[in-house]
Design a protein around this motif. Structure first.
Motif, mmCIF file in Angstrom:
data_model
loop_
_atom_site.group_PDB
_atom_site.id
_atom_site.type_symbol
_atom_site.label_atom_id
_atom_site.label_comp_id
_atom_site.label_asym_id
_atom_site.label_seq_id
_atom_site.Cartn_x
_atom_site.Cartn_y
_atom_site.Cartn_z
ATOM 1 N N SER A 2 -46.231 54.255 -28.494
ATOM 2 C CA SER A 2 -45.493 53.059 -28.137
ATOM 3 C C SER A 2 -44.641 52.431 -29.412
ATOM 4 N N LYS A 4 -46.117 51.151 -31.859
ATOM 5 C CA LYS A 4 -46.774 50.354 -32.454
ATOM 6 C C LYS A 4 -47.441 50.854 -33.719
ATOM 7 N N GLN A 5 -47.791 50.171 -34.831
ATOM 8 C CA GLN A 5 -48.402 50.691 -36.058
ATOM 9 C C GLN A 5 -49.702 50.343 -36.200
ATOM 10 N N TYR A 16 -53.402 46.565 -33.911
ATOM 11 C CA TYR A 16 -52.030 46.970 -34.561
ATOM 12 C C TYR A 16 -51.355 45.888 -35.141
ATOM 13 N N ARG A 17 -50.477 46.199 -35.874
ATOM 14 C CA ARG A 17 -49.680 45.078 -36.785
ATOM 15 C C ARG A 17 -49.018 44.193 -35.632
ATOM 16 N N ASN A 18 -48.623 43.378 -36.041
ATOM 17 C CA ASN A 18 -47.756 42.368 -35.216
ATOM 18 C C ASN A 18 -46.852 41.489 -36.240
ATOM 19 N N TYR A 138 -54.982 41.682 -30.607
ATOM 20 C CA TYR A 138 -54.056 42.676 -31.382
ATOM 21 C C TYR A 138 -54.288 43.948 -31.139
#
Length: 139
Positions: A2, A4-5, A16-18, A138
């Protein structure tokens, strides 16, 4: 994938980072920020000792961060997460807090509020609630 990191894991759950980019910044608040850090409000110092240097799930916290015309108690830039510790005087500032929260959320940030009393008397509960909040928002 996706795109996402992954930032970290909490109890085996991937967080996940945001990262929220281009946050407004009022440089006129810089002196006040330094003064607030030196003031050393007990609940903020206690919280800071538990999260500084990536000691809480390897997450990097900033203390007394300027966002727009506000100084937030703690900020996690990799999550776009603001943590506010509310003292007893916040009972008198509910309208201000609501306006401030709406502004922060309008930037795409999430706000986690805890009370000064809970930091001093229920610290393990506060940290568990923070973990739960991060997992809920998250993961």
């Amino acid at each position: 994938m996706s795109g996402k990191q992954m930032l970290t894991q909490i109890e085996g759950i991937i967080i996940y980072r945001n990262f929220v980019e281009d946050l407004p910044y009022n440089p006129l608040l810089k002196t006040l920020t330094k003064e607030k850090r030196k003031l050393g409000i007990l609940s903020e110092v206690l919280f800071w000792k538990q999260v500084r240097n990536r000691t809480f799930h390897n997450i990097d916290f900033d203390r007394q961060r300027i966002i727009g015309n506000y100084i937030v108690d703690f900020y996690v830039k990799t999550l776009g997460l603001v943590i506010e510790i509310d003292g007893f005087n916040h009972d008198l500032k509910q309208e201000y807090d609501l306006e401030r929260t709406k502004f922060l959320e309008s930037l795409g940030l999430k706000v986690f509020r805890i009370t000064d009393w809970d930091v001093k008397h229920n610290f393990s509960v506060v940290m568990k609630e923070l973990e739960d909040f991060i997992v809920e928002n998250y993961s």
